[in-house]
Design a protein around this motif. Structure first.
Motif, PDB file in Angstrom:
ATOM      1  N   ALA A 208       6.091   4.893  -8.399  1.00 18.15           N
ATOM      2  CA  ALA A 208       4.719   4.950  -7.893  1.00 18.15           C
ATOM      3  C   ALA A 208       4.658   4.829  -6.377  1.00 18.15           C
ATOM      4  CB  ALA A 208       3.883   3.845  -8.536  1.00 18.15           C
ATOM      5  N   GLY A 209       5.596   4.071  -5.805  1.00 14.40           N
ATOM      6  CA  GLY A 209       5.568   3.877  -4.368  1.00 14.40           C
ATOM      7  C   GLY A 209       6.618   2.890  -3.921  1.00 14.40           C
ATOM      8  N   TYR A 210       6.500   2.425  -2.685  1.00 13.52           N
ATOM      9  CA  TYR A 210       7.431   1.422  -2.169  1.00 13.52           C
ATOM     10  C   TYR A 210       6.664   0.465  -1.267  1.00 13.52           C
ATOM     11  CZ  TYR A 210       7.535   4.303   2.113  1.00 13.52           C
ATOM     12  OH  TYR A 210       7.201   5.011   3.244  1.00 13.52           O
ATOM     13  N   GLY A 211       7.209  -0.726  -1.111  1.00 12.05           N
ATOM     14  CA  GLY A 211       6.487  -1.707  -0.317  1.00 12.05           C
ATOM     15  C   GLY A 211       7.343  -2.881   0.078  1.00 12.05           C
ATOM     16  N   GLN A 212       6.766  -3.746   0.859  1.00 10.15           N
ATOM     17  CA  GLN A 212       7.435  -4.980   1.273  1.00 10.15           C
ATOM     18  C   GLN A 212       6.386  -6.036   1.561  1.00 10.15           C
ATOM     19  OE1 GLN A 212       6.249  -6.189   5.028  1.00 10.15           O
ATOM     20  NE2 GLN A 212       8.325  -6.807   4.531  1.00 10.15           N
ATOM     21  N   ALA A 234       2.150  -1.463   1.254  1.00  6.11           N
ATOM     22  CA  ALA A 234       2.368  -0.716   0.017  1.00  6.11           C
ATOM     23  C   ALA A 234       2.063   0.748   0.302  1.00  6.11           C
ATOM     24  CB  ALA A 234       1.470  -1.244  -1.102  1.00  6.11           C
ATOM     25  N   ARG A 235       3.032   1.614   0.047  1.00  6.70           N
ATOM     26  CA  ARG A 235       2.887   3.030   0.356  1.00  6.70           C
ATOM     27  C   ARG A 235       3.195   3.858  -0.882  1.00  6.70           C
ATOM     28  NH1 ARG A 235       6.182   2.585   6.116  1.00  6.70           N
ATOM     29  NH2 ARG A 235       4.521   1.472   7.245  1.00  6.70           N
ATOM     30  N   VAL A 236       2.449   4.925  -1.058  1.00 10.24           N
ATOM     31  CA  VAL A 236       2.656   5.782  -2.226  1.00 10.24           C
ATOM     32  C   VAL A 236       3.945   6.588  -2.068  1.00 10.24           C
ATOM     33  CG1 VAL A 236       0.230   5.976  -2.830  1.00 10.24           C
ATOM     34  CG2 VAL A 236       1.216   7.578  -1.186  1.00 10.24           C
ATOM     35  N   MET A 237       4.514   6.959  -3.199  1.00  6.84           N
ATOM     36  CA  MET A 237       5.711   7.790  -3.205  1.00  6.84           C
ATOM     37  C   MET A 237       5.425   9.133  -2.533  1.00  6.84           C
ATOM     38  SD  MET A 237       8.884   8.390  -4.395  1.00  6.84           S
ATOM     39  CE  MET A 237       9.221   7.393  -5.858  1.00  6.84           C
ATOM     40  N   PRO A 238       6.249   9.550  -1.574  1.00  2.70           N
ATOM     41  CA  PRO A 238       6.057  10.879  -0.973  1.00  2.70           C
ATOM     42  C   PRO A 238       6.070  11.973  -2.040  1.00  2.70           C
ATOM     43  CG  PRO A 238       7.640   9.599   0.288  1.00  2.70           C
ATOM     44  CD  PRO A 238       7.360   8.820  -0.956  1.00  2.70           C
ATOM     45  N   LEU A 239       5.249  12.971  -1.870  1.00  4.87           N
ATOM     46  CA  LEU A 239       5.129  14.025  -2.876  1.00  4.87           C
ATOM     47  C   LEU A 239       6.427  14.793  -3.078  1.00  4.87           C
ATOM     48  CD1 LEU A 239       1.614  15.501  -2.041  1.00  4.87           C
ATOM     49  CD2 LEU A 239       2.252  14.150  -4.045  1.00  4.87           C
ATOM     50  N   ASN A 240       7.220  14.898  -2.035  1.00 16.28           N
ATOM     51  CA  ASN A 240       8.431  15.716  -2.126  1.00 16.28           C
ATOM     52  C   ASN A 240       9.683  14.898  -2.417  1.00 16.28           C
ATOM     53  OD1 ASN A 240       8.545  14.393   0.281  1.00 16.28           O
ATOM     54  ND2 ASN A 240       9.292  16.124   1.484  1.00 16.28           N
ATOM     55  N   ARG A 241       9.513  13.630  -2.859  1.00 18.71           N
ATOM     56  CA  ARG A 241      10.707  12.828  -3.108  1.00 18.71           C
ATOM     57  C   ARG A 241      10.503  11.958  -4.341  1.00 18.71           C
ATOM     58  NH1 ARG A 241      11.675  11.446   1.643  1.00 18.71           N
ATOM     59  NH2 ARG A 241      13.308  12.966   1.926  1.00 18.71           N
ATOM     60  N   ARG A 242      11.407  12.043  -5.292  1.00 21.24           N
ATOM     61  CA  ARG A 242      11.330  11.254  -6.512  1.00 21.24           C
ATOM     62  C   ARG A 242      12.620  10.479  -6.763  1.00 21.24           C
ATOM     63  NH1 ARG A 242       6.187  10.317  -7.620  1.00 21.24           N
ATOM     64  NH2 ARG A 242       4.964  12.206  -7.314  1.00 21.24           N
ATOM     65  N   ILE A 243      13.399  10.224  -5.724  1.00 17.35           N
ATOM     66  CA  ILE A 243      14.642   9.483  -5.882  1.00 17.35           C
ATOM     67  C   ILE A 243      14.391   8.036  -5.497  1.00 17.35           C
ATOM     68  CG2 ILE A 243      17.073   9.355  -5.222  1.00 17.35           C
ATOM     69  CD1 ILE A 243      16.953  12.303  -4.509  1.00 17.35           C
ATOM     70  N   THR A 244      14.299   7.165  -6.488  1.00 18.65           N
ATOM     71  CA  THR A 244      13.899   5.783  -6.250  1.00 18.65           C
ATOM     72  C   THR A 244      14.891   5.034  -5.372  1.00 18.65           C
ATOM     73  OG1 THR A 244      12.803   5.768  -8.393  1.00 18.65           O
ATOM     74  CG2 THR A 244      13.198   3.642  -7.374  1.00 18.65           C
ATOM     75  N   GLY A 326       3.619  -4.717  -4.980  1.00 17.43           N
ATOM     76  CA  GLY A 326       3.162  -3.827  -3.923  1.00 17.43           C
ATOM     77  C   GLY A 326       3.529  -2.381  -4.158  1.00 17.43           C
ATOM     78  N   ASN A 327       4.638  -2.140  -4.866  1.00 11.57           N
ATOM     79  CA  ASN A 327       5.043  -0.750  -5.055  1.00 11.57           C
ATOM     80  C   ASN A 327       4.577  -0.159  -6.380  1.00 11.57           C
ATOM     81  OD1 ASN A 327       7.352  -0.825  -7.184  1.00 11.57           O
ATOM     82  ND2 ASN A 327       7.966  -2.389  -5.748  1.00 11.57           N
ATOM     83  N   ARG A 328       4.090  -0.988  -7.283  1.00 10.29           N
ATOM     84  CA  ARG A 328       3.571  -0.490  -8.558  1.00 10.29           C
ATOM     85  C   ARG A 328       2.048  -0.498  -8.604  1.00 10.29           C
ATOM     86  NH1 ARG A 328       7.800  -0.012 -12.126  1.00 10.29           N
ATOM     87  NH2 ARG A 328       9.688  -1.159 -11.551  1.00 10.29           N
ATOM     88  N   GLY A 329       1.439  -1.342  -7.771  1.00 15.11           N
ATOM     89  CA  GLY A 329      -0.016  -1.423  -7.740  1.00 15.11           C
ATOM     90  C   GLY A 329      -0.552  -2.458  -8.706  1.00 15.11           C
ATOM     91  N   MET A 330      -1.727  -2.980  -8.393  1.00 15.65           N
ATOM     92  CA  MET A 330      -2.403  -3.965  -9.224  1.00 15.65           C
ATOM     93  C   MET A 330      -3.900  -3.667  -9.223  1.00 15.65           C
ATOM     94  SD  MET A 330      -0.658  -7.507  -7.823  1.00 15.65           S
ATOM     95  CE  MET A 330      -1.214  -8.521  -9.193  1.00 15.65           C
ATOM     96  N   THR A 331      -4.573  -4.126 -10.253  1.00 11.28           N
ATOM     97  CA  THR A 331      -6.030  -4.082 -10.223  1.00 11.28           C
ATOM     98  C   THR A 331      -6.534  -5.289  -9.435  1.00 11.28           C
ATOM     99  OG1 THR A 331      -6.317  -5.405 -12.233  1.00 11.28           O
ATOM    100  CG2 THR A 331      -6.042  -3.001 -12.502  1.00 11.28           C
ATOM    101  N   ALA A 332      -7.775  -5.227  -9.009  1.00  8.25           N
ATOM    102  CA  ALA A 332      -8.350  -6.361  -8.282  1.00  8.25           C
ATOM    103  C   ALA A 332      -8.339  -7.614  -9.144  1.00  8.25           C
ATOM    104  CB  ALA A 332      -9.771  -6.022  -7.848  1.00  8.25           C
ATOM    105  N   ALA A 333      -8.633  -7.465 -10.420  1.00  9.92           N
ATOM    106  CA  ALA A 333      -8.639  -8.608 -11.330  1.00  9.92           C
ATOM    107  C   ALA A 333      -7.254  -9.226 -11.442  1.00  9.92           C
ATOM    108  CB  ALA A 333      -9.142  -8.179 -12.707  1.00  9.92           C
ATOM    109  N   GLN A 334      -6.219  -8.394 -11.477  1.00  6.33           N
ATOM    110  CA  GLN A 334      -4.848  -8.902 -11.559  1.00  6.33           C
ATOM    111  C   GLN A 334      -4.450  -9.653 -10.300  1.00  6.33           C
ATOM    112  OE1 GLN A 334      -2.868  -5.177 -12.373  1.00  6.33           O
ATOM    113  NE2 GLN A 334      -2.697  -5.589 -14.568  1.00  6.33           N
ATOM    114  N   LEU A 335      -4.844  -9.154  -9.143  1.00  6.36           N
ATOM    115  CA  LEU A 335      -4.512  -9.825  -7.896  1.00  6.36           C
ATOM    116  C   LEU A 335      -5.172 -11.198  -7.813  1.00  6.36           C
ATOM    117  CD1 LEU A 335      -3.114  -9.660  -5.119  1.00  6.36           C
ATOM    118  CD2 LEU A 335      -5.225  -8.682  -4.213  1.00  6.36           C
ATOM    119  N   VAL A 336      -6.406 -11.287  -8.290  1.00  7.19           N
ATOM    120  CA  VAL A 336      -7.125 -12.560  -8.274  1.00  7.19           C
ATOM    121  C   VAL A 336      -6.520 -13.541  -9.271  1.00  7.19           C
ATOM    122  CG1 VAL A 336      -9.334 -13.679  -8.768  1.00  7.19           C
ATOM    123  CG2 VAL A 336      -9.278 -11.540  -7.454  1.00  7.19           C
TER     124      VAL A 336
END
Length: 362
Positions: A208-212, A234-244, A326-336
């Motif tokens: 889904a993305g990468y982060g720190q 937290a940044r989304v995965m580039p469209l042209n790259r799928r190598i984790t 950060g790299n998979r994402g969360m809902t607002a409820a999950q973060l709280v």
């Protein structure tokens, strides 16, 4: 800054440093350890700027004694007529809402009604101002929806596909739950009893993305520990790259760059720095002294080696890595409900935990 250099010798060195280093455009946020030091700084900084014909005003503080020491005409209008018993106001610090009474940051989601289009979605995502990354895992989902529209070639005002429209509506409505979050501004609550300081940087990547994310760990002489969130991305995965694996390395690069930036801006003397990743491949890349890598890997390994030392890199299990959120994402409820992103992993809160004794990945 020029005035501080030309005539600064007439004033205390801390006032000179404040004028030189702590201003961003016309805002000068700063912190001091004691009330007396803060009052002296304000007085010296005002006089220093006054000599150049500049009025340094609109002062506000989370301490009433400091506010009382400042002439009313130099205070922010919210505290010019402050009376005993009055609550301190909410102010903006470089665009971020801060409650002076509790000395904490928070968010108010005043989202304008926008059309459900690529243009409206971009406007809403960009309207959430969060430079430190408190909400980065939540914002990743909004960015991913926007990226999905770009991938499908949806025009700025074209109808949004039903599946993305449902995701967008749910995500946008969920943002209001973030208003209950309160993030302490102070990252060193007791500045007089500090034994040592540590910066811990975590990085990770997924499909889904990468982060720190970075945390300041403060150890006190009495054995106490405090951990504070400093910044996160937290940044989304580039469209042209799928190598984790490559994204894991890119996330490590972000950690190295963020660390260099934080050490410069926070001016933390004697701070120990540690980098954590759950990718054994990345650690092998960094430890290798003989293998030749392809250009993509080689450039990033070299950059990391230029900014960090190899003994600073440690392995952490995926389940203990907060940057995973950060790299998979969360809902607002999950973060709280599960604020590990903001509080840091449990193991660095352990008083007996010693990063230097953690075994590296094989």
């Amino acid at each position: 800054m020029k005035r501080a250099s030309d005539d600064g010798e007439e004033f205390c060195s801390k006032a000179q440093d404040y004028v030189r280093n702590d201003f961003y455009v016309d805002d000068g946020p700063t912190s001091r350890a004691t009330v007396e030091e803060t009052i002296k700084l304000v007085d010296s900084a005002v006089k220093l700027c006054d000599k150049a014909g500049l009025l340094l005003h609109k002062w506000v503080s989370n301490n009433r004694e400091v506010i009382s020491s400042i002439p009313a005409e130099l205070r922010a209008k919210e505290v010019q007529q402050l009376k005993p018993g009055d609550k301190l106001p909410t102010v903006r610090v470089l665009g971020v809402l801060r409650c002076a009474e509790t000395d904490s940051f928070y968010f108010k989601m005043d989202l304008d009604e926008q059309s459900v289009s690529r243009r409206g979605i971009l406007s809403t995502v960009c309207s959430v101002y969060d430079p430190l990354g408190f909400l980065a895992p939540v914002m990743l989902t909004g960015k991913a929806i926007l990226q999905g529209l770009c991938k499908e070639g949806i025009g700025w005002d074209d109808p949004v596909p039903d599946d993305l429209k449902v995701k967008w509506t749910k995500w946008r409505n969920d943002l209001n739950k973030l208003e209950v979050l309160r993030i302490n501004r102070c990252i060193k609550p007791d500045n007089t009893n500090v034994a040592s300081l540590e910066l811990h940087h975590f990085s990770d990547a997924s499909e889904a993305g990468y982060g720190q994310c970075s945390y300041l760990r403060v150890l006190y002489r009495d054995g106490g520990v405090n951990v504070s969130f400093v910044t996160g991305k937290a940044r989304v995965m580039p469209l042209n790259r799928r190598i984790t694996i490559r994204l894991e390395l890119t996330a490590a690069v972000v950690s190295a760059r963020v660390s260099a930036y934080l050490r410069k801006e926070l001016r933390l003397n004697g701070v120990k720095v540690y980098y954590w990743t759950d990718s054994k491949v990345v650690i092998c890349y960094l430890k290798s002294e003989t293998k030749r890598f392809k250009i993509y890997v080689s450039n990033r390994v070299q950059l990391i080696c230029d900014l960090t030392k190899m003994d600073q890199w440690k392995y952490v299990r995926s389940e203990d890595n907060p940057s995973d959120e950060g790299n998979r994402g969360m809902t607002a409820a999950q973060l709280v409900a599960n604020p590990r992103w903001l509080n840091g992993p449990k193991f660095i809160w352990n008083k007996k935990f010693e990063p230097s004794k953690v075994a590296d990945a094989n």
